[in-house]
Scaffold this motif. Sequence first.
Motif, PDB file in Angstrom:
ATOM      1  N   ARG A  73      11.885  -4.347  -7.897  1.00  0.00           N
ATOM      2  CA  ARG A  73      11.909  -2.882  -7.918  1.00  0.00           C
ATOM      3  C   ARG A  73      11.304  -2.350  -9.220  1.00  0.00           C
ATOM      4  O   ARG A  73      10.530  -1.381  -9.201  1.00  0.00           O
ATOM      5  N   GLU A  74      11.649  -2.982 -10.335  1.00  0.00           N
ATOM      6  CA  GLU A  74      11.062  -2.561 -11.615  1.00  0.00           C
ATOM      7  C   GLU A  74       9.551  -2.747 -11.619  1.00  0.00           C
ATOM      8  O   GLU A  74       8.794  -1.879 -12.067  1.00  0.00           O
ATOM      9  N   ARG A  75       9.101  -3.912 -11.143  1.00  0.00           N
ATOM     10  CA  ARG A  75       7.665  -4.199 -11.101  1.00  0.00           C
ATOM     11  C   ARG A  75       6.921  -3.165 -10.282  1.00  0.00           C
ATOM     12  O   ARG A  75       5.882  -2.635 -10.699  1.00  0.00           O
ATOM     13  N   ASP A  76       7.443  -2.857  -9.094  1.00  0.00           N
ATOM     14  CA  ASP A  76       6.750  -1.927  -8.215  1.00  0.00           C
ATOM     15  C   ASP A  76       6.791  -0.501  -8.746  1.00  0.00           C
ATOM     16  O   ASP A  76       5.850   0.279  -8.532  1.00  0.00           O
ATOM     17  N   ALA A  77       7.871  -0.157  -9.444  1.00  0.00           N
ATOM     18  CA  ALA A  77       7.967   1.194 -10.002  1.00  0.00           C
ATOM     19  C   ALA A  77       6.906   1.420 -11.077  1.00  0.00           C
ATOM     20  O   ALA A  77       6.432   2.543 -11.262  1.00  0.00           O
ATOM     21  N   GLU A  78       6.535   0.360 -11.794  1.00  0.00           N
ATOM     22  CA  GLU A  78       5.552   0.486 -12.873  1.00  0.00           C
ATOM     23  C   GLU A  78       4.190   0.969 -12.367  1.00  0.00           C
ATOM     24  O   GLU A  78       3.464   1.653 -13.086  1.00  0.00           O
ATOM     25  N   THR A  79       3.853   0.596 -11.140  1.00  0.00           N
ATOM     26  CA  THR A  79       2.511   0.898 -10.629  1.00  0.00           C
ATOM     27  C   THR A  79       2.540   1.658  -9.304  1.00  0.00           C
ATOM     28  O   THR A  79       1.558   1.667  -8.583  1.00  0.00           O
ATOM     29  N   ARG A  80       3.672   2.292  -9.011  1.00  0.00           N
ATOM     30  CA  ARG A  80       3.817   2.930  -7.695  1.00  0.00           C
ATOM     31  C   ARG A  80       2.722   3.968  -7.440  1.00  0.00           C
ATOM     32  O   ARG A  80       2.121   3.999  -6.375  1.00  0.00           O
ATOM     33  N   ASP A  81       2.443   4.806  -8.423  1.00  0.00           N
ATOM     34  CA  ASP A  81       1.459   5.867  -8.212  1.00  0.00           C
ATOM     35  C   ASP A  81       0.063   5.294  -7.973  1.00  0.00           C
ATOM     36  O   ASP A  81      -0.708   5.814  -7.166  1.00  0.00           O
ATOM     37  N   ARG A  82      -0.257   4.222  -8.670  1.00  0.00           N
ATOM     38  CA  ARG A  82      -1.592   3.626  -8.524  1.00  0.00           C
ATOM     39  C   ARG A  82      -1.735   2.829  -7.223  1.00  0.00           C
ATOM     40  O   ARG A  82      -2.760   2.902  -6.547  1.00  0.00           O
ATOM     41  N   ASP A  83      -0.710   2.075  -6.864  1.00  0.00           N
ATOM     42  CA  ASP A  83      -0.845   1.094  -5.783  1.00  0.00           C
ATOM     43  C   ASP A  83      -0.469   1.631  -4.411  1.00  0.00           C
ATOM     44  O   ASP A  83      -0.796   1.001  -3.398  1.00  0.00           O
ATOM     45  N   ALA A  84       0.216   2.769  -4.358  1.00  0.00           N
ATOM     46  CA  ALA A  84       0.739   3.255  -3.079  1.00  0.00           C
ATOM     47  C   ALA A  84      -0.359   3.463  -2.048  1.00  0.00           C
ATOM     48  O   ALA A  84      -0.126   3.316  -0.845  1.00  0.00           O
ATOM     49  N   ARG A  85      -1.573   3.800  -2.476  1.00  0.00           N
ATOM     50  CA  ARG A  85      -2.655   4.100  -1.536  1.00  0.00           C
ATOM     51  C   ARG A  85      -3.010   2.901  -0.659  1.00  0.00           C
ATOM     52  O   ARG A  85      -3.498   3.065   0.447  1.00  0.00           O
ATOM     53  N   TRP A  86      -2.790   1.667  -1.167  1.00  0.00           N
ATOM     54  CA  TRP A  86      -3.176   0.482  -0.399  1.00  0.00           C
ATOM     55  C   TRP A  86      -2.044  -0.076   0.460  1.00  0.00           C
ATOM     56  O   TRP A  86      -2.306  -0.817   1.412  1.00  0.00           O
ATOM     57  N   LEU A  87      -0.807   0.246   0.132  1.00  0.00           N
ATOM     58  CA  LEU A  87       0.319  -0.456   0.736  1.00  0.00           C
ATOM     59  C   LEU A  87       0.382  -0.345   2.264  1.00  0.00           C
ATOM     60  O   LEU A  87       0.593  -1.355   2.945  1.00  0.00           O
ATOM     61  N   PRO A  88       0.213   0.837   2.866  1.00  0.00           N
ATOM     62  CA  PRO A  88       0.285   0.888   4.334  1.00  0.00           C
ATOM     63  C   PRO A  88      -0.815   0.064   5.005  1.00  0.00           C
ATOM     64  O   PRO A  88      -0.589  -0.538   6.068  1.00  0.00           O
ATOM     65  N   TYR A  89      -1.985   0.012   4.404  1.00  0.00           N
ATOM     66  CA  TYR A  89      -3.093  -0.761   4.974  1.00  0.00           C
ATOM     67  C   TYR A  89      -2.852  -2.260   4.834  1.00  0.00           C
ATOM     68  O   TYR A  89      -3.141  -3.035   5.743  1.00  0.00           O
ATOM     69  N   LEU A  90      -2.283  -2.649   3.696  1.00  0.00           N
ATOM     70  CA  LEU A  90      -1.962  -4.061   3.504  1.00  0.00           C
ATOM     71  C   LEU A  90      -0.860  -4.497   4.459  1.00  0.00           C
ATOM     72  O   LEU A  90      -0.887  -5.621   4.976  1.00  0.00           O
ATOM     73  N   ALA A  91       0.101  -3.623   4.697  1.00  0.00           N
ATOM     74  CA  ALA A  91       1.153  -3.943   5.672  1.00  0.00           C
ATOM     75  C   ALA A  91       0.564  -4.119   7.067  1.00  0.00           C
ATOM     76  O   ALA A  91       0.978  -5.011   7.822  1.00  0.00           O
ATOM     77  N   ALA A  92      -0.415  -3.293   7.410  1.00  0.00           N
ATOM     78  CA  ALA A  92      -1.065  -3.424   8.721  1.00  0.00           C
ATOM     79  C   ALA A  92      -1.824  -4.743   8.821  1.00  0.00           C
ATOM     80  O   ALA A  92      -1.815  -5.411   9.859  1.00  0.00           O
ATOM     81  N   ILE A  93      -2.480  -5.141   7.727  1.00  0.00           N
ATOM     82  CA  ILE A  93      -3.195  -6.422   7.717  1.00  0.00           C
ATOM     83  C   ILE A  93      -2.219  -7.572   7.887  1.00  0.00           C
ATOM     84  O   ILE A  93      -2.429  -8.479   8.707  1.00  0.00           O
ATOM     85  N   ARG A  94      -1.120  -7.544   7.122  1.00  0.00           N
ATOM     86  CA  ARG A  94      -0.139  -8.630   7.195  1.00  0.00           C
ATOM     87  C   ARG A  94       0.462  -8.739   8.589  1.00  0.00           C
ATOM     88  O   ARG A  94       0.670  -9.854   9.111  1.00  0.00           O
ATOM     89  N   ALA A  95       0.743  -7.615   9.211  1.00  0.00           N
ATOM     90  CA  ALA A  95       1.355  -7.632  10.536  1.00  0.00           C
ATOM     91  C   ALA A  95       0.402  -8.154  11.605  1.00  0.00           C
ATOM     92  O   ALA A  95       0.839  -8.660  12.643  1.00  0.00           O
ATOM     93  N   THR A  96      -0.889  -8.060  11.360  1.00  0.00           N
ATOM     94  CA  THR A  96      -1.880  -8.476  12.356  1.00  0.00           C
ATOM     95  C   THR A  96      -2.243  -9.948  12.223  1.00  0.00           C
ATOM     96  O   THR A  96      -2.580 -10.599  13.217  1.00  0.00           O
ATOM     97  N   LEU A  97      -2.184 -10.503  11.023  1.00  0.00           N
ATOM     98  CA  LEU A  97      -2.636 -11.868  10.784  1.00  0.00           C
ATOM     99  C   LEU A  97      -1.562 -12.898  11.104  1.00  0.00           C
ATOM    100  O   LEU A  97      -0.361 -12.636  10.979  1.00  0.00           O
TER     101      LEU A  97
END
Length: 607
Positions: free
Chosen positions: A421-445
Amino acid sequence: MSELPTEPVPLTGGEAVVRALAAHGVTQAFGIPGTHNLEIYRHLAAYGVAHVTPRHEQGAGYAADAYARVSGRPGVAITTTGPALLNIAAAVGQAYSDSVPLLVVSPGMPLRHPRQPTGLLHEMRSQTEALRGVAAFSHRVSAVEEIAAALARAFTLFTTGRPRPVHIEIPLDLLEAAEPVGRVRIAPQAGPALPAPAELRRAADALRAASRPALVLGGGAREAAAELLALAEELAAPVVTTANGKGIVDESHPLSLGVSLHSPAVQKWLADRDVVLAVGTELAESDLWSAPPELSGTLVRVDVDPAQMYAEVPADVALVGDARQSLRELLAAYRSRGPLGGGAGRQGTAEPRVAREGETRAVPPRAAELRLVRDTGPGDGDARAEALASAREAVTELRLARDAHAEALAGAHRGVAGLRRERDAETRDRDARWLPYLAAIRATLDTDAVITSDSAQCCYYGAIPHLPVAPDGRYLHPTGFGTLGYALPAAIGAKTAAPDRQVIALSGDGGLQFSVQDLATAAQLQLPLPVVVFDNGGYGEIRDEMTARGDAPAAVDLAPVDLPALARAYGGHGEHATTPEALAAALARALTTPGPTVITVPEETAR
C-alpha cells in the motif's frame, strides 16, 4: 543432418562454424545474409539449423537474446562484416548487461589484410576491438582448425560461469578455404559450482538468528524458484525482485513485494532488515533507480560471479556458486542445524516468540521430533513412561513451533500488504493511467504467457511493478543497458523458442519505431503476436525530465503515426483501443490471428 566427421577431413571455415554449432545442440539462428557470410548460410540447412531473418541486425540480436531467455539455450546471431556487426552491438551490450548467453558469429577482413585501409567492402579498423567493449570476449580465429575450439570456449562460458555474450570472427579467406580439421571440439560437461561449506554454515547460522529477514532476487535466481519459495515460507521472509527477477516467486503470493526496489518505502524497509539474502542480483542503480542501498544487517549473497561478492554492495557472507544448487545446500544446512528463531538455545530446540507486525519469526517442525513421536512404542514400567513423556514433550514443542510459524507468516503477510500500500501510494497519481489496461492484459493472458517490454514508461512504471507474473510465465525487459526497440524483435525470438505459448510485446510509440520494421518479420512467419503500444506522442520520459528541470521540451514530440495502418502495410493487423474492455477484446483476437497485430492505446485516453 550431415554426419560429424571423426577423422581429419577438409572443411571450409563456413562449414566448420555450422558443424560446431550443431555439435553444441544449436537448432536455431537469427541474422541477415550478406556478401561475406554466404559460406555459413550455405550449410545451415544440412546441419539442421533453422533460421529467422529480422529486418535489421539489432533486431536479430534482440530476437536471439529473448530466444535464449525463454529456451534456456544460447541464442545465436549471424551477421556479415562492418556495419552489420556494428548494428548488432547494442543488442550485445544489452545481453552483457542482463547476463544472457548470446553468440554472435561474423566474417572479418582476410588474414593478411593490410593495416592500412584498402577500400575493401565493409572494411573497418578492428571488428574485434569494437565488440570487445560490449561482449565478454571477442575472438578472431587464425585457422579453420581453430574455429571449433573458439566456439567451444564460448559455450564453456555460457554453461560454467556468468553467461554473457561472445563474438567470434572468421576471416573472409578462412570462410571459403578448405582445410583438414579433426574431431569437433565440444564444451566440457561441468557440474554446478558449489559454495564453500564454511560459508554455507555461516549463511545458515545468520538465517537461523534472523528476526527480520528479507530475500532479494535477480535474474540469476530464476532456476532456483522452488528452493527460494520454500526458503521464503520457512523463514516467513518477504521477497522483492529486480526487473530480471520478476515472477521468480509468484507476484500474487502474500510474501511477494514484486518489483519494488525502486520504492522509497521498500528501500527503507530493506535497510532495516537484520539479514538480507540476495540471489543472482547486482543490487545496482538500474535495479533501484537510485544509489545502492545502505544495509544495516548482514548481507548474504549467492552468485555464480565471484566479482559480485566485492562489488559496490559487498557480501558479508559469500556463497559463490550456481543459484539452484547453492540454495538446495543452504536449505539443507539451515534445516540440519535447526532454526533458533533469533535467540540462543540448545541445538535442535526452539523457544517460540510471537512476531510483531512487520517482523518475522520462523520455527517450523523438526524432523527429529517427528521421528521421536513415531518411534515411541510399547515398553515396560519406567522406560515406557519416560518414552511417553518425551513424546508428549515433543508433540507440545511441535504444536508451539507450528503456531509460532503460523503467527510469523501472518505477521509477514500483514507487513507485506502494508508495504504494498505504501509503495503504490508513492506513485498513484503517475501510474493510475496504466492500471486498468494492465489488468485487462493480465485477465486475457494465460499464466505461462511471455511478455516482452521496451524502455517505455508504460513498461517500467506500469507493467514491471503492476502486472503480476507467476513462475510459469516470463517477463523480458532490457534492464541495465536500457536499449530502445527491444520488445518487438524479442517477442519474435520468444515465440520462436516457445511457439505454443502466448507471447505479447509491450512498447511505447517512440521505442517501437526503433525496430518497427520487424513487423514484416512477424508477418512473414505468420506468428500470432499482439503488440500493445501506449502512444504518448513521442519520448514521454525525456519530455517529463525536461519539464522537471524547468526546461522547455525540445525534440521529444513526434509527428503522429497511424501504427495500426503501418502494421497492415507490413502484412499484419492493427486496432485502436480506447478502453480497457476494447483492449481485452482486441488482445484476445490478436492471440489467435496469424501475423502481428498492433493495438494502440492513446495515452490521453489512458490518463
